[in-house]
Design a protein around this motif. Sequence first.
Motif, mmCIF file in Angstrom:
data_model
loop_
_atom_site.group_PDB
_atom_site.id
_atom_site.type_symbol
_atom_site.label_atom_id
_atom_site.label_comp_id
_atom_site.label_asym_id
_atom_site.label_seq_id
_atom_site.Cartn_x
_atom_site.Cartn_y
_atom_site.Cartn_z
ATOM 1 N N GLU A 116 43.613 57.107 38.376
ATOM 2 C CA GLU A 116 43.603 57.807 39.669
ATOM 3 C C GLU A 116 44.273 56.985 40.763
ATOM 4 N N ILE A 117 44.034 55.668 40.767
ATOM 5 C CA ILE A 117 44.609 54.817 41.812
ATOM 6 C C ILE A 117 45.966 54.245 41.405
ATOM 7 N N LYS A 118 46.492 54.739 40.274
ATOM 8 C CA LYS A 118 47.818 54.340 39.786
ATOM 9 C C LYS A 118 47.893 52.857 39.445
ATOM 10 N N LEU A 119 46.762 52.293 39.028
ATOM 11 C CA LEU A 119 46.758 50.907 38.581
ATOM 12 C C LEU A 119 47.130 50.822 37.110
ATOM 13 N N LEU A 120 46.619 51.769 36.329
ATOM 14 C CA LEU A 120 46.950 51.835 34.903
ATOM 15 C C LEU A 120 46.877 53.287 34.464
ATOM 16 N N LYS A 139 41.065 40.260 37.381
ATOM 17 C CA LYS A 139 39.779 40.567 38.016
ATOM 18 C C LYS A 139 38.782 39.450 37.761
ATOM 19 N N GLN A 140 38.750 38.926 36.559
ATOM 20 C CA GLN A 140 37.817 37.851 36.235
ATOM 21 C C GLN A 140 38.168 36.556 36.954
ATOM 22 N N ILE A 141 39.445 36.381 37.239
ATOM 23 C CA ILE A 141 39.866 35.214 38.011
ATOM 24 C C ILE A 141 39.366 35.325 39.444
ATOM 25 N N GLY A 142 39.158 36.559 39.909
ATOM 26 C CA GLY A 142 38.598 36.747 41.247
ATOM 27 C C GLY A 142 39.379 37.667 42.154
ATOM 28 N N LEU A 143 40.423 38.322 41.662
ATOM 29 C CA LEU A 143 41.235 39.191 42.508
ATOM 30 C C LEU A 143 40.599 40.565 42.644
ATOM 31 N N SER A 144 40.773 41.175 43.803
ATOM 32 C CA SER A 144 40.363 42.557 44.001
ATOM 33 C C SER A 144 41.346 43.467 43.278
ATOM 34 N N LEU A 145 40.986 44.738 43.099
ATOM 35 C CA LEU A 145 41.886 45.665 42.423
ATOM 36 C C LEU A 145 43.212 45.784 43.164
ATOM 37 N N ASP A 201 44.629 43.478 44.999
ATOM 38 C CA ASP A 201 45.388 42.249 44.755
ATOM 39 C C ASP A 201 45.943 42.217 43.336
ATOM 40 N N VAL A 202 45.183 42.769 42.391
ATOM 41 C CA VAL A 202 45.660 42.865 41.007
ATOM 42 C C VAL A 202 46.925 43.713 40.959
ATOM 43 N N ARG A 203 46.877 44.859 41.638
ATOM 44 C CA ARG A 203 48.050 45.739 41.669
ATOM 45 C C ARG A 203 49.257 45.004 42.256
ATOM 46 N N SER A 204 49.028 44.323 43.370
ATOM 47 C CA SER A 204 50.115 43.606 44.024
ATOM 48 C C SER A 204 50.682 42.521 43.117
ATOM 49 N N CYS A 205 49.780 41.829 42.428
ATOM 50 C CA CYS A 205 50.211 40.753 41.529
ATOM 51 C C CYS A 205 51.063 41.291 40.386
ATOM 52 N N GLU A 218 33.372 38.642 51.526
ATOM 53 C CA GLU A 218 34.359 37.782 52.185
ATOM 54 C C GLU A 218 35.446 38.612 52.850
ATOM 55 N N LEU A 219 35.865 39.692 52.178
ATOM 56 C CA LEU A 219 36.920 40.534 52.726
ATOM 57 C C LEU A 219 36.467 41.230 54.002
ATOM 58 N N LEU A 220 35.244 41.736 53.992
ATOM 59 C CA LEU A 220 34.720 42.433 55.162
ATOM 60 C C LEU A 220 34.427 41.470 56.308
#
Length: 241
Positions: free
Chosen positions: A27-31, A59-65, A67-71, A149-151
């Motif tokens: 749905e979010i076009k991540l996969l 994600k396990q390394i600590g990235l948000s979804l 940030d994962v997409r951007s990476c 942390e993000l908020l």
Amino acid sequence: MEPITFKVGDLSKRTGLSIRTLHYYDEIKLLSPSHRTESGYRVYGKEDIIRLQQIIALKQIGLSLEDVRSCLDNSDRTFIEVLQLHIAKVRKQIDLSQQLLERLENVEQTVANLDVIPIEEILQIIQVMDMLENYYSPEQLEILKQRQELLGEERMQQAKVDWETLIAQVQAEMEKGTDPASEVVQVLVRRRQALIQEFTGGDPELESALKQMYEQGEDSVSDWGENDASLAAYMSRALQC
């Protein structure tokens, strides 16, 4: 030779990820499934499986979804580089586990030989255990910390106030005997969902984990649940309307 492909249900069974999570990634076009069968079903192929592994690793390394997409979409990071990042994290986990094991064994020997509990060593064990928890706790707990942390601290404090106000309003409606299906209660339900959505970032796994942790009475999410049984039952009826 036919390419190896998986329908969403099959991929869910093979990976342990929920169908809901895979649908959300789509749905979010991540996969998204990049292949189709002759009958028109969308299926996941080899390249999709590789991307999924990278998503989970990041994600396990600590990235948000996001940030994962951007990476994955906007960088030249290769599959091997993602693996190396994941390996580095696992090695850190192993190092911490080894530290904890050694300290526990030292305490065991001290207690057995001297019948004395070494408080200083116990304090250091607690420190290592806390570090390990940040690595080994369920993935959703890690994401929860990221969302905090993000908020930012200011927004988190305001969200807590907003939540307490909301719960007090729901409590008042319950005590007045207001029908959970009424518009006034449903407005509160929508406000509740908006707060949870903001806190979880819309991650379906995280929302599910948040509910599960609340049901199990985890202190880390106690501020996000209705601790009074009657209030929880009232809210549950309102959510089903």
